[in-house]
Design a protein around this motif. Sequence first.
Motif, PDB file in Angstrom:
ATOM      1  N   GLN A   3     -27.468  38.874  64.078  1.00 52.72           N
ATOM      2  CA  GLN A   3     -27.304  37.596  63.375  1.00 52.72           C
ATOM      3  C   GLN A   3     -28.660  36.914  63.303  1.00 52.72           C
ATOM      4  O   GLN A   3     -29.404  36.862  64.299  1.00 52.72           O
ATOM      5  CB  GLN A   3     -26.309  36.700  64.094  1.00 52.72           C
ATOM      6  N   VAL A   5     -30.887  33.445  61.913  1.00 51.26           N
ATOM      7  CA  VAL A   5     -30.830  32.047  61.480  1.00 51.26           C
ATOM      8  C   VAL A   5     -32.250  31.546  61.240  1.00 51.26           C
ATOM      9  O   VAL A   5     -33.070  31.533  62.168  1.00 51.26           O
ATOM     10  CB  VAL A   5     -30.129  31.161  62.520  1.00 51.26           C
ATOM     11  N   GLU A   6     -32.513  31.128  60.003  1.00 54.85           N
ATOM     12  CA  GLU A   6     -33.833  30.592  59.667  1.00 54.85           C
ATOM     13  C   GLU A   6     -33.868  29.085  59.865  1.00 54.85           C
ATOM     14  O   GLU A   6     -32.844  28.401  59.772  1.00 54.85           O
ATOM     15  CB  GLU A   6     -34.190  30.895  58.196  1.00 54.85           C
ATOM     16  N   SER A   7     -35.069  28.584  60.092  1.00 55.73           N
ATOM     17  CA  SER A   7     -35.282  27.140  60.169  1.00 55.73           C
ATOM     18  C   SER A   7     -36.732  26.857  59.805  1.00 55.73           C
ATOM     19  O   SER A   7     -37.565  27.777  59.738  1.00 55.73           O
ATOM     20  CB  SER A   7     -34.965  26.609  61.563  1.00 55.73           C
ATOM     21  N   CYS A  22     -37.272  32.362  62.561  1.00 52.99           N
ATOM     22  CA  CYS A  22     -36.050  33.142  62.431  1.00 52.99           C
ATOM     23  C   CYS A  22     -35.600  33.516  63.843  1.00 52.99           C
ATOM     24  O   CYS A  22     -36.327  34.203  64.558  1.00 52.99           O
ATOM     25  CB  CYS A  22     -36.305  34.391  61.597  1.00 52.99           C
ATOM     26  N   THR A  78     -37.420  36.119  68.365  1.00 51.19           N
ATOM     27  CA  THR A  78     -37.759  35.246  67.248  1.00 51.19           C
ATOM     28  C   THR A  78     -38.857  35.856  66.394  1.00 51.19           C
ATOM     29  O   THR A  78     -39.658  36.680  66.855  1.00 51.19           O
ATOM     30  CB  THR A  78     -38.223  33.865  67.723  1.00 51.19           C
ATOM     31  N   TYR A  95     -35.728  33.989  53.101  1.00 51.98           N
ATOM     32  CA  TYR A  95     -34.763  34.682  53.944  1.00 51.98           C
ATOM     33  C   TYR A  95     -35.497  35.561  54.955  1.00 51.98           C
ATOM     34  O   TYR A  95     -36.472  36.237  54.594  1.00 51.98           O
ATOM     35  CB  TYR A  95     -33.870  35.584  53.102  1.00 51.98           C
ATOM     36  N   GLY A 118     -30.429  36.481  57.025  1.00 56.55           N
ATOM     37  CA  GLY A 118     -30.089  35.118  57.363  1.00 56.55           C
ATOM     38  C   GLY A 118     -29.551  34.394  56.146  1.00 56.55           C
ATOM     39  O   GLY A 118     -29.451  34.968  55.049  1.00 56.55           O
ATOM     40  N   GLN A 119     -29.242  33.120  56.326  1.00 61.88           N
ATOM     41  CA  GLN A 119     -28.653  32.334  55.243  1.00 61.88           C
ATOM     42  C   GLN A 119     -29.704  31.717  54.332  1.00 61.88           C
ATOM     43  O   GLN A 119     -29.382  31.225  53.244  1.00 61.88           O
ATOM     44  CB  GLN A 119     -27.758  31.227  55.823  1.00 61.88           C
ATOM     45  N   THR A 121     -33.668  29.450  54.043  1.00 64.63           N
ATOM     46  CA  THR A 121     -34.146  28.083  54.217  1.00 64.63           C
ATOM     47  C   THR A 121     -35.011  27.727  53.006  1.00 64.63           C
ATOM     48  O   THR A 121     -35.825  28.535  52.546  1.00 64.63           O
ATOM     49  CB  THR A 121     -34.930  27.924  55.539  1.00 64.63           C
TER      50      THR A 121
END
Length: 127
Positions: A3, A5-7, A22, A78, A95, A118-119, A121
């Motif tokens: 899984q 997740v970007e930010s 990520c 990360t 992504y 990822g979803q 950003t």
Amino acid sequence: QVQLVESGGGLVQAGGSLRLSCAASGRTFGDNSMGWIRQAPGKEREFVAAISSSADNTYYSDSVKGRFTISRDNTKDTMALQMNSLKPEDTAVYYCAAVETVGESIVVLTIENYRYWGQGTQVTVSS
């Protein structure tokens, strides 16, 4: 399964900087080659940068070479993309993606070969 997740996305003026992160969870992060891919409105996905599982190989597209730096920390699961000297044409959804490359520390340069995504950003660079 991995899984992602970007930010770190946001709005920045041309010439500015952003750092994308990520965070990964699930299977062993260190077994995966990682990449950053972006997609601007109305355009196809564009490969940005890649890093091998052991971080000993990196690759950058010509459009970002010298401005962006990809890195990873396998102890923290990360990956990051430091983006400097941003241009309006860098505006896109970014992504992070991963693919298992167990036993090989290689960069994966074909977008379709990435298995986990990822979803995204949003990065917006104003002129």
